[in-house]
Enzyme design. Structure first.
Site, PDB file in Angstrom:
ATOM      1  N   ASN A  61      -0.986  76.901   6.256  1.00 28.49           N
ATOM      2  CA  ASN A  61       0.061  77.810   6.742  1.00 28.49           C
ATOM      3  C   ASN A  61       1.355  77.015   6.883  1.00 28.49           C
ATOM      4  OD1 ASN A  61       1.673  79.627   8.080  1.00 28.49           O
ATOM      5  ND2 ASN A  61       0.602  79.448  10.043  1.00 28.49           N
ATOM      6  N   LYS A  72       4.284  78.076   7.535  1.00 29.26           N
ATOM      7  CA  LYS A  72       5.218  78.654   8.516  1.00 29.26           C
ATOM      8  C   LYS A  72       6.635  78.682   7.914  1.00 29.26           C
ATOM      9  CE  LYS A  72       2.314  76.702  12.058  1.00 29.26           C
ATOM     10  NZ  LYS A  72       2.104  76.477  13.464  1.00 29.26           N
ATOM     11  N   HIS A  98      -1.051  85.961  13.510  1.00 29.18           N
ATOM     12  CA  HIS A  98      -0.927  84.566  13.940  1.00 29.18           C
ATOM     13  C   HIS A  98      -0.357  84.559  15.357  1.00 29.18           C
ATOM     14  CE1 HIS A  98       0.500  80.450  14.223  1.00 29.18           C
ATOM     15  NE2 HIS A  98      -0.367  80.170  13.250  1.00 29.18           N
ATOM     16  N   GLU A 142       1.878  82.939  16.709  1.00 27.88           N
ATOM     17  CA  GLU A 142       3.354  82.917  16.807  1.00 27.88           C
ATOM     18  C   GLU A 142       3.927  84.321  16.617  1.00 27.88           C
ATOM     19  OE1 GLU A 142       3.817  79.813  13.910  1.00 27.88           O
ATOM     20  OE2 GLU A 142       2.920  78.410  15.328  1.00 27.88           O
ATOM     21  N   GLU A 200      -8.011  80.486  16.375  1.00 28.02           N
ATOM     22  CA  GLU A 200      -7.006  79.450  16.667  1.00 28.02           C
ATOM     23  C   GLU A 200      -6.665  79.496  18.154  1.00 28.02           C
ATOM     24  OE1 GLU A 200      -4.572  78.482  12.904  1.00 28.02           O
ATOM     25  OE2 GLU A 200      -3.651  80.192  13.858  1.00 28.02           O
ATOM     26  N   GLY A 253      -0.240  73.255  17.028  1.00 23.91           N
ATOM     27  CA  GLY A 253       0.974  72.434  16.997  1.00 23.91           C
ATOM     28  C   GLY A 253       1.129  71.517  18.197  1.00 23.91           C
ATOM     29  N   SER A 307      -4.266  72.109  15.366  1.00 25.54           N
ATOM     30  CA  SER A 307      -4.207  70.643  15.262  1.00 25.54           C
ATOM     31  C   SER A 307      -5.387  70.058  14.490  1.00 25.54           C
ATOM     32  CB  SER A 307      -4.085  70.011  16.651  1.00 25.54           C
ATOM     33  OG  SER A 307      -2.901  70.454  17.275  1.00 25.54           O
TER      34      SER A 307
HETATM   35  C1  PEP Z   1      -1.379  77.192  12.564  1.00 24.31           C
HETATM   36  O1  PEP Z   1      -0.191  77.421  12.735  1.00 24.31           O
HETATM   37  O2  PEP Z   1      -2.080  78.093  12.070  1.00 24.31           O
HETATM   38  C2  PEP Z   1      -1.908  75.891  12.956  1.00 24.31           C
HETATM   39  C3  PEP Z   1      -3.192  75.754  13.043  1.00 24.31           C
HETATM   40  O3  PEP Z   1      -0.987  74.884  13.197  1.00 24.31           O
HETATM   41  P1  PEP Z   1      -1.309  73.315  13.458  1.00 24.31           P
HETATM   42  O4  PEP Z   1      -2.380  72.909  12.483  1.00 24.31           O
HETATM   43  O5  PEP Z   1      -0.023  72.628  13.220  1.00 24.31           O
HETATM   44  O6  PEP Z   1      -1.795  73.221  14.871  1.00 24.31           O
END
Ligand code: PEP
Length: 255
Positions: free
Chosen positions: A9, A11, A100, A102, A172, A178, A218
């Site tokens: 992803n 973003k 997601h 966000e 997630e 992040g 992460s």
């Molecule tokens: C994501 O945005 O779906 C995500 C898992 O981000 P990160 O791997 O940077 O934590």
């Protein structure tokens, strides 16, 4: 039996030249890929075209969002039919993220709207990657299972069995996205098994066992193997570590 998937992803990152450099570099290193997992990249929508038109690019592509509406006066939105239309012939564009964290947080997208987005994608032959996950406060108050259950039931359980089979789920935990804090493999496995048990109760074991559930938050080369080794973790949705070819390939090779 279930598809193993590693999805990047991106973003709102990378400009045109960086997108092209990534693809050229990734393509030149394809021989390093040892895993047979499906690889998906989800760029910003404006670069879907660049990715679809790159020669020798056979990785699956997905969008990061679509509208819950079919068409009409919704300035700035992109419909599922437009995504489908975009790549009708080459069939590279298969997926779209829905819900997601966000989007849930900054754009106030709730489960009922996300259920409509899932519907529009399925009607247009695209596969939703439906994201769910609790915030830190839910985990601390031990309401994380209830929270995720509501996200799954309200966003997906109106679907018929054959429709649900088109969906990929991404768990997630918001506190891990992040932040550099990863869920332990036990915490992730426990939630993945719980999600699968919800599906089994409603749709039966065979459907539950056919659905890929990805972990995101992460995930990086250092922890991907341990996560992917868990019986109910079928791959990863990768944010930051998917922006560099090196770390993305290392994660893909973690199966
Ligand atoms: C994501 O945005 O779906 C995500 C898992 O981000 P990160 O791997 O940077 O934590």
């Amino acid at each position: 039996m279930r598809k193993k998937i590693v999805a990047g992803n991106w973003k709102m990152n990378l400009l045109d030249e960086e997108v092209i450099n990534f693809i050229v570099d990734f393509n030149s290193r394809k021989n390093e890929i040892e895993s047979d997992s499906e690889i998906i990249i989800l760029p910003a929508s404006i670069y879907l075209d660049t990715m679809i038109s790159m020669p020798d690019w056979d990785i699956k592509i997905g969008a990061q969002n679509c509208s819950q509406f079919n068409n009409g006066a919704y300035t700035g939105e992109i419909s599922a039919a437009m995504l489908r239309d975009f790549d009708y012939d080459s069939e590279n564009l298969h997926y779209c993220l829905v819900g997601h964290s966000e989007r849930r947080e900054y754009f106030n997208e709730q489960n009922d709207v996300l259920a409509e987005k899932v519907n529009r994608l399925i009607e247009n032959g695209l596969k939703p990657i439906y994201c769910c996950g609790e915030e830190l406060q839910h985990r601390e108050s031990e309401s994380h299972f209830d929270w995720v259950q509501a996200q799954i039931e309200e966003g997906l359980f109106h679907l018929k069995e054959e429709e649900l089979k088109q969906v990929v789920i991404a768990y997630e935990p918001v506190w891990a996205i992040g932040t550099g804090k990863t869920a332990t493999s036990n915490q992730a496995q426990e939630m993945h098994a719980f999600i699968r048990s919800l599906i089994a109760k409603k749709y039966g074991d065979s459907t539950a066992n056919s659905i890929s559930i990805l972990y995101g938050g992460s995930c990086k080369p250092e922890n991907a193997s341990e996560l992917f080794d868990q019986p109910d973790i079928d791959g990863g949705l990768i944010g930051g570590a998917s922006l560099k070819v090196d770390s993305f390939i290392q994660i893909i090779n973690s199966f």
